[in-house]
Scaffold this motif. Structure first.
Motif, short mmCIF file in Angstrom:
data_model
loop_
_atom_site.label_atom_id
_atom_site.label_comp_id
_atom_site.label_asym_id
_atom_site.label_seq_id
_atom_site.Cartn_x
_atom_site.Cartn_y
_atom_site.Cartn_z
N ASN A 189 0.81 -1.22 0.00
CA ASN A 189 0.00 0.00 0.00
C ASN A 189 0.84 1.27 0.00
OD1 ASN A 189 -2.70 -1.20 0.16
ND2 ASN A 189 -2.04 -1.94 2.17
N THR A 192 1.08 5.70 3.42
CA THR A 192 -0.29 6.14 3.66
C THR A 192 -0.54 6.21 5.16
OG1 THR A 192 -2.65 5.67 3.31
CG2 THR A 192 -1.19 3.78 3.49
N LYS A 200 2.38 -1.46 4.59
CA LYS A 200 2.37 -0.02 4.34
C LYS A 200 3.51 0.65 5.09
CE LYS A 200 0.00 2.58 7.18
NZ LYS A 200 -1.06 3.39 7.81
#
Length: 574
Positions: A189, A192, A200
């Protein structure tokens, strides 16, 4: 030939990597016009809102309320985070936790489970002493909390403009990220703040120079003409007016002392919406409710406290997300990093990493302080740590080196399902209450730990960590090494067939994400008003049933801003 055992005992004393220098000891608060030592407070004061606790939620809340024109008092039992290099420098993170002095920004407590833990004692709260990782709660968490998604998003953005930065991705964190993806924690991802299944990179409270920003910085938003902040102000009691039967008691003031022991009284101005708001954290808020006569009647009477409201749910539902970790000595230099990458797995656990120092060695110093707990009646873990029986590390104290050549991968249980309780130890708010978290009491938590540690094993053995790991450092070797450190005071059960289940139980630690004690629907309503008492709210992590996201500080700061705006809307309805 160098033996594995020589390596395991000596590599952690090697000092390599990057150390950030970022602050000046002479630095002062940017809002010194309204932040004062409590010794300068008048004996009697009057305000529209009194916020108790200048922590992760309290700073955001007080700053927001001041913007609405009301007169605000914020009381914080600790001092400023500015000017303390152990707080403001990224390299000082372990030193802050190791400081067991009476005025430390980090107050040590030992849970009844035998696990070392800390509570903040500084303006900015946990955001001033934690690993700095910033990530939001999931959309499902927001929905289940009954929060307005638009206002939640705006409140997160308000926080992020002031104190959050993009994490730098160097070699160790990049290797762990890629190892997580190879281990099946997908998709990637990228960077973020959102809580998304997969791997992430999150935000950080440390800027590009390694300088820590905290919730205390959010007070820069405050209207300096409407807010007063008093430091080293320890609240002893919320004053509650008793009323005839059938009517609600009402909070009307607080009694606090400065560092010289002088008494001060702060009262609410007359007005139908003026309030006292507790933001003292998952330990401090239920503790102070009890000290003020709101809690289980039998506990209060045992301490000689007058019962204002028999509320058996105060102090209940305490949870601490269990953390287990492996330390990975490296044959190559490893940069300094705290939490930057997270794997949000499908098995109910989160995997994170740090590097450049052995962050678990803080327990060595903690264990040497255990004798302080011997006066806690009934505490099962009161034998002081004996270095002759369990030597942590030879040579220089690794705590003095922020750039040890090693990394650590940790696993945290989501939720968790297991819960415990908090009890008063004394009538002194400076004393820690007794807390039992009941780690792994619910077997689902243990199952999650085993599954999560299996993912950690796949990451450790991935090709991406090959150059960071000695050939003989198998997962079993790393697990065995964890048992040689006093990371907790729980008994160890090493056998020839040592299982992952037993490893989880024996080496459980905290990740400082404990919560509960004043939960919504049990102690407070959906608007965080204390049930059965007027003019009193609790707004902090003690109201949570589950820890939000992978790391809660973003949501706790958001909640302070969110509820500040909600309160102002009620004060001046459109």
């Amino acid at each position: 030939m160098i033996s594995p055992m020589w390596f395991l005992h000596n590599v952690a004393a090697i000092s390599l990597g990057i150390f950030f220098i970022a602050s000046s000891s002479a630095e002062q608060a940017p809002y010194s016009s309204f932040a004062k030592d409590a010794k300068l407070a008048p004996p009697v004061m009057y305000f529209d809102y009194i916020v108790i606790g200048g922590g992760t939620s309290g700073c955001a809340l007080a700053a927001t309320l001041s913007q609405g024109g009301a007169k605000i008092l914020l009381l914080e039992r600790g001092g400023l985070p500015y000017g303390n290099p152990n707080i403001t420098n990224i390299g000082g993170f372990p030193e802050t936790l190791a400081d067991t002095s009476p005025t430390s920004a980090s107050q040590l407590f030992l849970s009844m489970d035998g696990v070392f833990n800390h509570r903040a004692r500084v303006l900015g709260g946990g955001s001033a002493i934690n690993a700095g990782f910033y990530t939001r709660a999931s959309s499902d968490y927001v929905a289940s909390s009954g929060w307005n998604p638009r206002l939640v998003n705006e409140s997160y953005e308000w926080v992020e403009k002031k104190v959050v930065f993009q994490s730098p991705m160097l070699t160790w964190q990049s290797a762990v990220r890629d190892g997580l993806l190879d281990a099946g924690v997908s998709p990637n991802n990228g960077f973020t703040y959102e809580h998304l299944p997969g791997t992430k990179v999150g935000g950080t409270m440390f800027d590009q120079n390694g300088y820590r920003h905290t919730a205390a910085d959010l007070l820069e938003y405050a209207d300096p003409t409407k807010i007063s902040v008093y430091l080293h102000a320890t609240v002893y009691q919320i004053l509650i007016r008793t009323v005839p039967a059938g009517q609600k008691p009402k909070a009307f003031g607080v009694y606090f002392r400065d560092s010289n022991g002088n008494r001060h009284m702060a009262y609410l101005n007359n007005g139908p919406v003026n309030e006292i708001i507790l933001s003292s954290g998952a330990l401090g808020s239920p503790q102070l409710l009890m000290l003020s006569g709101i809690g289980p009647a039998n506990q209060l009477r045992a301490q000689g406290i007058k019962v204002i409201l028999d509320q058996p749910n105060v102090g209940q539902g305490m949870s601490d997300n269990p953390m287990n970790a492996v330390f990975i000595p490296s044959p190559r230099p490893v940069e300094m990093s705290l939490i930057q990458v997270v794997g949000i797995t499908q098995v109910g656990s989160f995997i994170e990493a740090a590097s450049g120092f052995f962050e678990l060695v803080w327990a060595r110093r903690m264990a040497q302080e255990v004798s302080k707990f011997e006066n806690q009646t009934g505490h099962p873990f009161t034998t002081p740590f004996n270095e002759n029986k369990q030597e942590a590390m030879p040579g220089p104290d690794p705590y003095r080196y922020a750039n040890i050549q090693a990394g650590v991968i940790l696993e945290k249980i989501a939720g968790p399902f297991s819960t415990g309780y908090l009890e008063l130890q004394s009538r002194d708010p400076n004393d820690n209450p007794r807390v039992t978290f009941n780690y792994f009491k619910d077997p689902r938590d243990l199952q999650r730990c085993v599954q999560g540690m299996e993912i950690v094993r796949r990451v450790v053995e991935s090709r991406h960590l090959f150059t960071f790991r000695y050939p003989f450092a198998t997962m079993q070797t790393l697990m065995n090494m964890m048992l040689t450190y006093p990371i907790n005071l729980r008994p160890k059960h090493v056998t020839a067939t040592y299982s992952m289940e037993q490893f989880c139980v024996d080496t459980v630690m905290t990740i400082w994400h404990y919560h509960g004690g004043c939960q919504v629907g049990r102690v407070v309503d959906q608007n965080y008003r204390v049930l059965g008492v007027d003019s009193l709210r609790v707004i902090d992590g003690s109201t949570f049933y589950n820890s939000p996201g992978t790391n809660p500080q973003a949501t706790v700061m958001m909640l302070g801003r969110y509820m500040g705006q909600r309160i102002l809307q009620d004060r001046t309805p459109f």
